[in-house]
Structures are given as C-alpha cells and as structure tokens.
Scaffold this motif. Structure first.
Motif, PDB file in Angstrom:
ATOM      1  N   UNK A  19       0.811  -1.218   0.000  1.00 19.24           N
ATOM      2  CA  UNK A  19       0.000   0.000   0.000  1.00 19.24           C
ATOM      3  C   UNK A  19       0.843   1.266   0.000  1.00 19.24           C
ATOM      4  N   UNK A  20       2.099   1.128   0.307  1.00 14.68           N
ATOM      5  CA  UNK A  20       3.009   2.277   0.197  1.00 14.68           C
ATOM      6  C   UNK A  20       4.419   1.737   0.046  1.00 14.68           C
ATOM      7  N   UNK A  21       5.290   2.587  -0.502  1.00 16.18           N
ATOM      8  CA  UNK A  21       6.709   2.232  -0.592  1.00 16.18           C
ATOM      9  C   UNK A  21       7.512   3.347   0.040  1.00 16.18           C
ATOM     10  N   UNK A  22       8.484   2.940   0.839  1.00 15.15           N
ATOM     11  CA  UNK A  22       9.301   3.973   1.483  1.00 15.15           C
ATOM     12  C   UNK A  22      10.058   4.806   0.466  1.00 15.15           C
ATOM     13  N   UNK A  23      10.362   4.225  -0.716  1.00  8.90           N
ATOM     14  CA  UNK A  23      11.072   4.990  -1.745  1.00  8.90           C
ATOM     15  C   UNK A  23      10.167   6.022  -2.407  1.00  8.90           C
ATOM     16  N   UNK A  24       8.885   5.835  -2.346  1.00  7.10           N
ATOM     17  CA  UNK A  24       7.936   6.714  -3.057  1.00  7.10           C
ATOM     18  C   UNK A  24       7.262   7.727  -2.137  1.00  7.10           C
ATOM     19  N   UNK A  25       7.161   7.387  -0.866  1.00 10.07           N
ATOM     20  CA  UNK A  25       6.409   8.238   0.057  1.00 10.07           C
ATOM     21  C   UNK A  25       7.227   8.486   1.303  1.00 10.07           C
ATOM     22  N   UNK A  26       7.183   9.714   1.795  1.00  8.09           N
ATOM     23  CA  UNK A  26       7.822  10.004   3.075  1.00  8.09           C
ATOM     24  C   UNK A  26       6.962   9.416   4.189  1.00  8.09           C
ATOM     25  N   UNK A  27       7.511   9.257   5.379  1.00 11.28           N
ATOM     26  CA  UNK A  27       6.673   8.766   6.479  1.00 11.28           C
ATOM     27  C   UNK A  27       5.512   9.716   6.779  1.00 11.28           C
ATOM     28  N   UNK A  28       5.718  11.022   6.585  1.00 12.64           N
ATOM     29  CA  UNK A  28       4.610  11.965   6.766  1.00 12.64           C
ATOM     30  C   UNK A  28       3.493  11.660   5.767  1.00 12.64           C
ATOM     31  N   UNK A  29       3.898  11.377   4.509  1.00 10.01           N
ATOM     32  CA  UNK A  29       2.894  11.015   3.498  1.00 10.01           C
ATOM     33  C   UNK A  29       2.083   9.802   3.955  1.00 10.01           C
ATOM     34  N   UNK A  30       2.784   8.781   4.446  1.00  8.99           N
ATOM     35  CA  UNK A  30       2.096   7.546   4.843  1.00  8.99           C
ATOM     36  C   UNK A  30       1.117   7.830   5.977  1.00  8.99           C
ATOM     37  N   UNK A  57      14.844  -2.209  13.910  1.00  6.09           N
ATOM     38  CA  UNK A  57      15.921  -1.341  13.403  1.00  6.09           C
ATOM     39  C   UNK A  57      15.382  -0.185  12.549  1.00  6.09           C
ATOM     40  N   UNK A  58      14.075  -0.017  12.525  1.00  4.43           N
ATOM     41  CA  UNK A  58      13.510   1.131  11.795  1.00  4.43           C
ATOM     42  C   UNK A  58      14.002   2.417  12.447  1.00  4.43           C
ATOM     43  N   UNK A  59      14.516   3.371  11.635  1.00  2.00           N
ATOM     44  CA  UNK A  59      14.962   4.636  12.239  1.00  2.00           C
ATOM     45  C   UNK A  59      13.811   5.315  12.990  1.00  2.00           C
ATOM     46  N   UNK A  60      14.146   5.818  14.157  1.00  2.76           N
ATOM     47  CA  UNK A  60      13.140   6.519  14.951  1.00  2.76           C
ATOM     48  C   UNK A  60      12.592   7.713  14.174  1.00  2.76           C
ATOM     49  N   UNK A  61      13.419   8.283  13.302  1.00  2.00           N
ATOM     50  CA  UNK A  61      12.959   9.443  12.513  1.00  2.00           C
ATOM     51  C   UNK A  61      11.796   9.040  11.607  1.00  2.00           C
ATOM     52  N   UNK A  62      11.768   7.784  11.161  1.00  2.00           N
ATOM     53  CA  UNK A  62      10.648   7.357  10.312  1.00  2.00           C
ATOM     54  C   UNK A  62       9.366   7.312  11.138  1.00  2.00           C
ATOM     55  N   UNK A 115       5.991   9.497  10.596  1.00  2.00           N
ATOM     56  CA  UNK A 115       4.638   8.916  10.526  1.00  2.00           C
ATOM     57  C   UNK A 115       3.710   9.630  11.511  1.00  2.00           C
ATOM     58  N   UNK A 116       4.208   9.823  12.724  1.00  3.05           N
ATOM     59  CA  UNK A 116       3.409  10.500  13.748  1.00  3.05           C
ATOM     60  C   UNK A 116       3.037  11.905  13.314  1.00  3.05           C
ATOM     61  N   UNK A 117       3.996  12.619  12.714  1.00  4.67           N
ATOM     62  CA  UNK A 117       3.723  13.975  12.244  1.00  4.67           C
ATOM     63  C   UNK A 117       2.645  13.954  11.153  1.00  4.67           C
ATOM     64  N   UNK A 118       2.692  12.950  10.291  1.00  8.97           N
ATOM     65  CA  UNK A 118       1.664  12.834   9.256  1.00  8.97           C
ATOM     66  C   UNK A 118       0.294  12.556   9.854  1.00  8.97           C
ATOM     67  N   UNK A 119       0.246  11.668  10.847  1.00 11.19           N
ATOM     68  CA  UNK A 119      -1.018  11.396  11.535  1.00 11.19           C
ATOM     69  C   UNK A 119      -1.548  12.682  12.174  1.00 11.19           C
ATOM     70  N   UNK A 120      -0.640  13.410  12.831  1.00 13.88           N
ATOM     71  CA  UNK A 120      -1.043  14.639  13.524  1.00 13.88           C
ATOM     72  C   UNK A 120      -1.598  15.672  12.539  1.00 13.88           C
TER      73      UNK A 120
END
Lengths: 341, 341
Positions: A57-68, A99-104, A108-113
């Motif tokens: 449903x999403x690709x990290x290469x195509x969408x930022x975590x904010x997008x997701x 091992x997912x970067x905390x920044x990701x 994601x949280x910023x996108x949800x917000x």
C-alpha cells in the motif's frame, strides 16, 4: 539519544506518539489505560478499519513517512465522512522492524497529527509491536450528530449523481511513480525540459497520490442536502459507483461532458505518454483511477447543489444490462482492485 | 471450491467472514458499507486495539486458527471489561499470504465467532489485505452503560487489591510450549507415564494460554462494587499492578498466603522441572506470567467481595521505595514484556 525504534522501546515510542496528541473535545480518556474513551453524542458510533502494508500500500522509496501517516488518516476518515459522520478519533496499530529509524516513526506520527488536525480527530490509542514488515492499522471513529447515516443502497431512479474532491489525480500520480517519476528531477532526466520545470502542473498528481485531502466536511453537508446514497471513491469511480448501483438497484449513467479533467491530470497524461507508459486518456484516469478519496453521492432530482459538488451523471431504473455503470450510455470497462488478486 | 484465500479473493473472503456475524442488538449497520454503525447508548464509546503478528504473538505450530481467533477477541474485550464496560463490537484487520489455506481463515473466523458469543459482541467491519506475514489487528468497542469508567489512577491507601480469573496458567502454558510440550503425547514422549495420562491436570495451562477466557461480566460488576482502579492482567500481575501503583501513587503489597496456585499450575511447574526447563515456583508464574487476562482491581476498604474476586493484597501510602509492588513486604522482581526489547 535513540536512533531506532528498538532503542526507544515500546513505551518510549508510545510516549513520543502520544505527546503529539493532547486530545480534542471528543477525547474523554486518551492513551495510557486499558482502553480509550471517546464521546458519542449521537448514541451511535461510526467505525471503520484499514490496514496499510509496506510494499503493498506504500513504498518507502515513493512516500515520506509523513505522506504515509497523512494518507492512512485520510483514507479512514474519508470512510467516516462518506457515512455522513464527523471524524472524532483514531486508534493506530504500528508493526515495524526494531531497526527502523526513529525518525521514520516520528515522521509517521507527524503525518497522523497533520491530517488529524485537518479532519478534527485525534489519536486516542493503539498498539506497537515488532514485525518484519511495516504495517499500519487504523481504526477511525465518527459521530453522526443526529443525522441519518448515508448508506450505499438508497439511490433511486432519477437521482443526480455528483462528486466532490479530485478525480483521477491520485491514479495518475501512481502511474508516474511506477514510470520512475518521483519528482521533477526524474522527469527532466527522462524527458528533458518538456517535463515542465521546478514545479510542473502534473506534480499535483504526485501530491494527491501521496497526500490525498478528502473533503471531510462535505460528508455531513451532503446529508443536509438530502443525499440518499454516498461513498468514498477509493477503488475507482466506476467500480465504486457500481457498489451504489447494485446496492440500490439502479443503473448509473455518467455524462462524459461533465467529466472535465483537472489541468494537472491532462499534463500528467501527456507526460506519461512521453514516457511510453500505458496510454490512458485523462478521463480514463477519472473513471478507473483508485485512491482519490473523493466523495460520490446520489441526490434527489432537482437538488440545488453547491459549487463543491459537480453533477456527473444520473441514476435510472435498470435496463436489460441490470444495475450497471455506463458512460454516455455505453458500458464502462470495470477496473479496480482485488487485494489478493 | 477455493482452497486458498487468494483463490477466494478479497470479496469472497469477506463474504465468508461476514456470514458468521449476523449481528447483535448493538449492531445498527454491519459490514459492507464504508463504515459500520454501533450503538453507544452511554454517549461515550470505549475503544482499544491490539495487533497480533505471527511468530511474535502466536505460532501456527502451537495454536490452531480457532485458538488465535479466540485469543485475539479475548485480549481486546478484556481491555474493554477492565474499564468497566460491556463489549459491543469488533473490527478485524487480516493480513495474510495469498497461499494461506482457506481452512485457516475459516478457523480464525470460527474462533472470533465463538469468543464473540461468550462476550456478547459482534464483528462489524474490518479489512483484508495480502502480506508476507499473518497479522490480525483487532479494535474492540464497548459501552459503559452509565457507569463511570475505572481507570488505573484511582487506588487509595487502605484499598483492597483483588483479582478475578486465573493467574499464572497462561504463562506456565507458554513455558510448556517452549519446552516442546504441545499436548499430552509430547509430554509422555519426553518424560514417560509421569506426564499424567490422556488429560493431565497441567493441560489446563495449555488451554488457558491458547484460549484465555476473561471474566468479562466482572468488569461492570466491579464498578458496581465500587472499584476505584482496575486493569487487565496481560503483562504479568506484578508489572500490571505496578501500573496501578504508579498511576495512583500508592504502594501495593501482596500477601503470598493469598496467592494460592491452581492445582493445574502446580502440576505444570512439576512437569517443567522434570523437563529441565527454567525453574519457577507456581507462585512465580502467578506473579510474573503474562497473558492471563484476569482482572485486577482496587476496592475501598471493607468492600464485601463476591467469591469471584479473591483478595490478594492491600494498597498503602508509598514508603521510601515509592509506588512499588511488594510481596509480604519484600521487593517483587519486575518481569514483563517490552515488545521491541
């Protein structure tokens, strides 16, 4: 400080997420107890759930975590709006590798917000677990505010069929990503200056695909206008109107003259042709492209629609073909998605 | 007929699941529209979500699909009960590989149905998607019926600490599975006749691990009895009472004489010792074992508890150690789970 979600740990991660959601007037009890408590002033609660799986449903290469994050909220609250309800709250399940970067996760949280702020809802609970693949599970809740819900089965012969929100841009954006165009730089590399400079018009299609912005307030407004059937356009206009047609026992005929493509969509279709990608006329993107999260509805004949709603067709008693969707009277090829197909 | 969920397809799978949930008095609109509609007579809705990921939260070799379905419902509706609410509805997200046997999905559905029947709720919506790993996302909703919610922060010095439901059996069951004992046959192969025959007492620990049966009705009853703090014992009694202690600003002292192990737990501990597995006394399983889904609560001093509730300790003003959990006045080693640790 922590650099991965594994280092932050379950409770550290939850604390970072919940700090972004201080609550709204609908939140009686937010995260941190066995369960959350949300207002339901209507005495009924509207609820829907979607799963988003990485590389499906999403690709990290195509969408930022904010997008997701934005899209996850948008597609769920669009379903709430499509019932005629007002978004109130979300629960978010997040499965990810340690091992997912905390920044990701922060993105994601910023996108949800950000999308919660647009819609008026808040994250009130959820769960975080370790897994091989990133999966985001969202449950959205909403309140009908005393209005009757708008289902799919209430359209009647003679009803106007109308939409609000963009059509086709998200699907064209997806086609651009598939063709290797993640942004203007890729386009210039692939087709040169004809790609349209630093902020080409077609880039709106990428934006709509990555960050759809459903017209939430139009859901409750459609009820006040008398909508008899409504849904969120997620699988493509023809496929989704087919749900209304079958559930209501009507045929839906779309008027191609009313399906005026957005200029961004015209530009995207031209670029896709330059790129040698599958040829689709702009109107085909409008008819068959998924993930628009526009709202489509059936209104009684003679309804005085506000400018946010464009009339695109008419419901009629089904003919020999049954409860089908046609364009100018001719069959519309059925596109769409089967998630296991 | 279909043999895998990929052959059944998204809509075929949804139809099979929804056929098992004709609805309850709480379901205003079930699956099939943009969103479901559930009663919320209290004007507030209680909501919680959990994710279950294969090989993290369950193993297909250890649990039948019915087990997984029952447990997924149980752990979520236990959280609803722990707020003092009555379970009403579930949304179920199901991610799975397309080659998953359809019989597994049918078994999961049967487990969801069976535990919903115990709890009084119904599946009203959800989502199915393809993924590498089986993931089950559950959102549970509940209604407070005019009662105040019971949070974690209301315990006061002098309160009785009491539990209802089994303690330690699930954790001992997990230890047995880890030691290779999936049932009586494995035990006989490993330790001979001393394993206890065809239906040994310790098998109850396997059953509790696979199919916990939370005492849902005791949640609302605890409110009527005056409970001031309550939670679902999921991470282990000491760890979970620690949440009440810290949130309420009290110390909790447990009385070891009141922690009487179930005979099944005594048998399981003996078998685990025979198997050379990590030694844990029965009471240690009761204190530190996870996934019991019992309810633990703080009641005002002098509360006349019904037999379903066992008094196991007392809350007190925190001493120099702070808001800690002790057993007979001595520190309880903190066990428990961090899902990314």
């Amino acid at each position: 400080m922590w650099s991965t979600i594994g280092e932050a740990g379950e409770f550290g991660l939850i604390a970072r997420v919940t700090a972004q959601f201080p609550g709204t007037g609908d939140v009686i009890l937010g995260p941190g107890d066995d369960a959350a408590i949300v207002t339901a002033p209507d005495n009924r609660v509207v609820a829907t759930m979607d799963l988003l799986v990485e590389d499906r449903h999403f690709r990290r290469a195509w969408s930022s975590p904010e997008d997701v994050g934005r899209k996850a909220v948008a597609q769920n609250f669009a379903d709430i709006a499509a019932m005629g309800a007002r978004p109130t709250a979300l629960l978010v399940g997040f499965a990810a590798p340690p091992d997912l970067p905390l920044s990701w996760a922060d993105g994601l949280t910023e996108g949800l917000r950000a999308e919660c702020a647009r819609a008026g809802g808040a994250v009130v609970g959820g769960d975080t677990v370790a897994a091989e693949t990133i999966t985001v599970a969202i449950t959205a809740l909403g309140d009908l505010g005393g209005r009757p819900p708008v289902r799919r089965d209430g359209a009647r012969p003679g009803d106007l069929i109308a939409v609000t929100g963009p059509l086709g841009l998200s699907g064209a954006g997806y086609a651009l990503l598939e063709a290797g165009v993640l942004g203007p730089d890729d386009a210039r590399r692939l087709v040169g200056d004809s790609a349209g400079g630093a902020d080409p018009g077609w880039a709106a299609c990428l934006r709509e695909h990555r960050r759809p912005g459903p017209p939430y307030a139009e859901g409750p407004r459609a009820v006040r206008l008398g909508a008899r059937a409504m849904l969120d356009v997620s699988d493509g206009l023809v496929q989704d109107l087919g749900h209304i047609a079958r559930a209501s026992g009507v045929a839906v005929d779309l008027d191609s003259a009313a399906l005026v493509p957005d200029p961004a969509l015209v530009e995207a279709a031209a670029l896709l042709e330059q790129l040698g990608a599958a040829r689709r006329a702009p109107v085909e993107h409008m008819l068959f492209g998924g993930e628009d999260h526009a709202l489509a509805a059936a209104f009684p004949p003679g309804t005085d629609l506000p400018p946010q709603w464009r009339r695109i067709g008419t419901a009629a008693a089904p003919g020999p073909e049954g409860a089908v969707v046609t364009v100018d009277g001719a069959p519309a090829r059925a596109g769409g998605w089967d998630h296991f197909g």
